[in-house]
Each structure stands twice: as C-alpha cells, then as structure tokens.
Enzyme design. Structure first.
Site: not given
Length: 598
Positions: A240, A313
């Site tokens: 993330d 990401e």
C-alpha cells in the site's frame, strides 16, 4: 540477397511495429512459431481478485464481513476462475481508516476473526488451488501501535521510529509546523504531540503516523512483518501507498522545504493544492521495493514452493511506475499496478464518452513503456475509486471486463465488478470514510470512497445475503434485488456469466502465450487481436460509444476473412457461432464481442 528499404518504407515499418505490440517480445518469451512454449510462472497468467473483507461476507451476524465469511465463499472464487485473492488489511486496528491504521502488524482484527481463522483460510484456499495475498501497509502505523507509544516516550530504540520535528515559533510566539506539507485527507501533515513536545508526520489521517524508513531498525522490523506472514502461508503481498514511504532529509539547519503550489485548486487544505515533490517518489523508495523482492526471493530459495509475488500500489508517473519492475541488475515487483484505465481523466468522474482512440492510447502507454521481459497487468477498479460501471457507464460493464481479461498478462478484478455492481451514493450522515468525513457536507462527495465499498451482493434475500444483522456497516445498494450472484448464475446472459466465459478463454494457449495487436477505427470501434502459431486466433471487437457503427478492421489488426462469434456481452443480440466478416461488420452501441478463427 540484401533487401533495401527506402527511407519512407522504413518509416512505415517502424510505425507498424509501434502500433503492433508483440507481447511475446515485450515479455521476453520470444517469437512463438510452434507449440514449444516457454513456461510461465503461475502469477503471469493469473486472474487476481481483490476482497475488501469488511464488505465481502458476514458469518456471525454483526453486519461486518469477516474471515469465516471469506472461507465460506472460496468455492465461488474458484468457480469464476480466480487464481489468487488479495485481502485489504485485516490486522488489529482502531479502524480510523478501516484497517490501514495498524495497531498490531502481527495479529488479526477481532471483528474479522483471529489467527486460527486465518490459518484455516490459508488451508482451505490451498485445497482449492487458490493463493492468498496479504495487504501490507508499510508507510505508517496507527497511533495506538506500541511502537508509536514507545516513540512518544522516547524509549531506547524507538526514539526515531517515526518522523518527529520541533516545528517553529513564529514572530507572534505561536508554534507552527515544520513545513507546509499536506496530508491526503485534508489539512496539515504535521500533528503536535503534547507529551513528546514535538510534531509527528502523518501523510494520511492524524491517527496514521508515518514510520521513519531512514531508521534501519524500522526497515528491519517491517521485513520481520513480511517474514511472519510468509511463514503463515501467504503467496505474496500487495504493498500500500508505496510512493509516500520516504521524505527528503532536512537541510543543515534542520528545516524541511515547503512544497510548491500545484495550481490545480484554490483550496489550501486539499492535498492537491501542493505538488508533493519532497514527500513522494523519493529515490530510496525504489530501492526499498527491490529489497522486499529480494526478501521474497530469498524466502523461496530457503523454503521452496511457488514464487511469492509483490503487487505495488503506486499512482506515480509512468516512468516512476516502470522502475518498480526492477533494472538491469536488480529485480523489483512482478506487478506494479497498472492504473491507466482508472487514472484516465479523473478517477472519480464518468468516462462514458472516452472514444476508441482513448482506449488505444491507454493500452499503448503501458505496453510502450514496459521494460523488456516484464509482464503487463490490467486493473480497472479498486476500493479507493468509483466502480467501473459508475465511471465508464453501466452499458460498458461487460466491455471493460472483457477487455481487461483479454489483454495479455495479469488481470485484477475488484470484488463485485464481475456482477456489474455500481456505486451507491452514501449520505453525509452515513459516511464513514475519513477522506469524506474530513471534508464538509457540501464537498464530501468529491473525496468519499464509501460508494465503492458497499457490501457484496450475494442474493436477493434480506441484506443481499451478506449479513443476517438488521443493519450493515455501510448501506447496501437497493439494486441487489437483481444484481446479485444467485440471480446472475441463473441468467445465461448476465455480467457474471460473461465474466466466467472470459475466465475460461484465459485458459487457452493463445491468451496465455499469444501476441497482441490492437487499434481503433474512428471514435467507435476498438479491435484487439490475440494470436499464436498453431492455435486459434481470437479478436475482441467493441463499440465503445452509444451510436451504431459499421467497421472494417482488416488494416488495423492485420486479419481478414470471416470469424465465428465466441463470446458476446449482455447488450449484443449475436449468438455463439454467428459469422462476422472483419472487412464489413456492424456493432450496436456499446456492443462487445469476441470472435475466433476456425
């Protein structure tokens, strides 16, 4: 005999090669001229599926999805052709950002279950040949994490676990933050801590303090987190918020530079007010991705088993994203997420008028920039952005799924897209996303992520079969009466059954190993060809706009003759086996079909 090309001929040859993206050359598998195919790793041909656990399936009637709920539906994932699923965070968390604020990286949030449930999930998934990918959140923790509490107290070894700074006292004697840096959820990225008498950096919510990756102890700690979950059987990690991990160092006077204004907005609290050149995409970030890849590679060498994967990401520039793949000396992430179909235009606005040429450019942007020997991936949606059907239009739902699963490489589906789930507009009173709640009743809809996170629609029963509770953590879209798994399974012409047909097509050698050619005819018609010597050729023909259109795609994809209809979207009136002449065919508005050679 030497073959001479005129300058003009040479230029046309170059143009043709650029427009004809030979995927096998891009992925380093070579030109396939017979049935001796270089084997591909499991992830290179996989269908990945994102589960947002809070909204997938509630097993205990509290209105919140959980691990036992996921376990109960693993057979569904297998049925629709999924090979691996990545779970949004399930760690212990006070839920300020619904799991992305982690209080304990080594345990499970109680409302989702416990470690025994997690181990059962791994065991049951393995039985079905499904792999579990863990969401890893390295940039920050919760302020309720013991590491942060120790850092506040300046305990030995934790003094610099986070990014701390004294700030400044202005001419009026008022304390000011160290810089003008802004957080993603509006307002200053600096928060004063009364106990420690310093500011801490939080590039997301106030309760999400940034870890200090310039501290070797933090780097080592987060590698222990990865190893811990590898030991429990995960097949890899989705990482993330990678671009935010490093910030520039302060100057010799201990000062951080102010970010320049972007000119995109006049709202000084909006993250978009500044260009984040000092807080995102620092050179050290790329090296950290390489270190994590090395950790996974070393783990496999020691423990055996299948390749463990990294999914990254990043919303950075295309050049920066491509660095995530690695370089000539070092391997990086196998799957740096390709968000081109999300970021085309504004990811929270509709793109129903995107012409066929726009689709071509999006595909070409990734394929032209991808380093040789790497594998493409295609992501149409996720839990942070509006759903595909809401951005591209409900008439395009099948078209987008078909395109994503037809293009070469990895396909990543956000849960519910296979059903055609769309956003539910959430009222201000029902909003729970911090990105929305930090805004105002007048502006929250610009920032909210709640509409794409509503509970999964399993059936037409109460609460869409998601929960037996009288209420759910977010409202359920009323269209669940018809848009649900149970109903769509029974309807041969449903979004779900189109998706399942595409999953089956992805098992063919042509789609797993074949080359790709693509292009558009005018604004309406997109054509994509997948071919492999000795195997059937498949062509996706799509009218991306509302108006009916005749077309000839022979020159675009270098194919001719008649092909048989294989798969059609729910809008199409064609049937399997219908003949389509590539030099003269008619597609209705938003019609998408896949045809095959004899």
């Amino acid at each position: 005999m030497a073959i001479r090309l005129s300058l003009i001929g040479l230029l046309w040859a170059v143009v043709f090669l650029l427009r004809t993206q030979e995927y096998e050359a891009c992925t380093g598998d070579g030109s396939v001229t017979d049935n001796t195919l270089a084997s591909k790793d499991w992830w290179q041909v996989s269908q990945f599926y994102q589960i947002y656990p809070r909204s997938f399936k509630d097993s205990n009637g509290d209105g919140i999805g959980d691990l036992q709920g996921i376990i109960s539906k693993l057979s569904y994932l297998k049925e629709i052709g999924v090979n691996a699923t990545w779970l949004s965070p399930i760690y212990v968390s006070p839920m300020a950002d619904f799991g992305y604020d982690i209080a304990n990286f080594f345990d499970i949030q109680p409302e989702y279950g416990n470690l025994t449930d997690f181990d059962e999930l791994i065991k049951e998934a393995n039985k079905l040949g499904l792999k579990i990918i863990m969401d890893f959140v390295p940039n920050h923790s919760s302020d309720e994490n013991i590491w942060f509490k120790k850092s506040v107290n300046r305990e030995k070894g934790y003094e610099d676990y986070y990014v701390w700074h004294d700030g400044y006292v202005d001419e009026n004697g008022k304390r000011q933050p160290p810089s003008n840096w802004l957080q993603a959820f509006r307002g200053s990225a600096w928060e004063w801590n009364e106990q420690r008498q310093q500011y801490y950096l939080h590039q997301f919510a106030v309760k999400q303090p940034d870890l200090n990756y310039r501290n070797p102890d933090v780097v080592a700690q987060m590698k222990r987190v990865l190893t811990y979950w590898l030991d429990r059987g995960v097949a890899g990690f989705r990482i993330d918020a990678v671009p935010w991990m490093f910030e520039v160092l302060p100057d010799e006077n201990g000062r951080y530079p102010d970010e320049p204004k972007s000119g995109y907005t006049d709202d000084p609290d909006d993250s978009g007010y500044l260009l984040h050149i000092y807080t995102q995409d620092q050179p050290e970030t790329i090296d950290m991705v390489y270190q994590w890849h090395q950790l996974l590679e070393d783990y496999q060498r020691i423990h055996g088993g299948d390749t463990r994967v990294l999914m990254i990401e990043t919303w950075s520039s295309i050049d920066q994203v491509m660095k995530m793949y690695g370089n000539k000396k070092v391997e990086g992430a196998q799957i740096p997420f390709n968000f081109q179909f999300i970021s085309a235009g504004n990811a929270n606005q509709i793109n129903t008028d995107l012409p066929a040429g726009g689709f071509t450019k999006i595909i070409q942007k990734w394929m032209d920039n991808m380093p040789s020997g790497k594998t493409a991936n295609w992501v149409m949606g996720n839990h942070d952005k509006r759903r595909v059907g809401s951005r591209y239009g409900e008439k395009r739902i099948d078209l987008m799924n078909m395109l994503q699963m037809f293009l070469p490489g990895v396909s990543v589906t956000y849960m519910g897209e296979e059903l055609g789930m769309v956003d539910l507009e959430i009222s201000w009173d029902d909003s729970v996303d911090p990105a929305a709640c930090n805004a105002s009743p007048e502006t929250y809809q610009q920032f909210t992520r709640d509409p794409a996170r509503t509970p999964f629609q399993w059936s037409s029963a109460a609460n869409a079969g998601f929960s037996t509770n009288s209420s759910t953590w977010l409202p359920i879209n009323p269209n669940y009466a018809t848009v649900n798994v149970e109903s769509e399974k029974a309807d041969t012409k449903s979004h779900l059954n189109v998706y399942k047909q595409m999953s089956q097509l992805r098992q063919t050698k042509t789609l797993q190993y074949g080359s790709v050619q693509y292009g558009n005819v005018g604004d309406n018609i997109l054509a994509v060809k997948r071919s492999l010597a000795g195997e059937k050729t498949y062509i996706l023909l799509a009218n991306v706009l509302d108006q009916q259109q005749n077309a000839n795609v022979v020159d675009v994809i270098k194919a001719s003759g008649q092909y048989k209809t294989k798969i059609v979207n729910t809008i199409s009136t064609r049937k399997a086996g219908d003949l389509v002449a590539l030099d003269n065919f008619l597609l209705n508005g938003n019609e998408a079909i896949i045809v095959e050679s004899d």
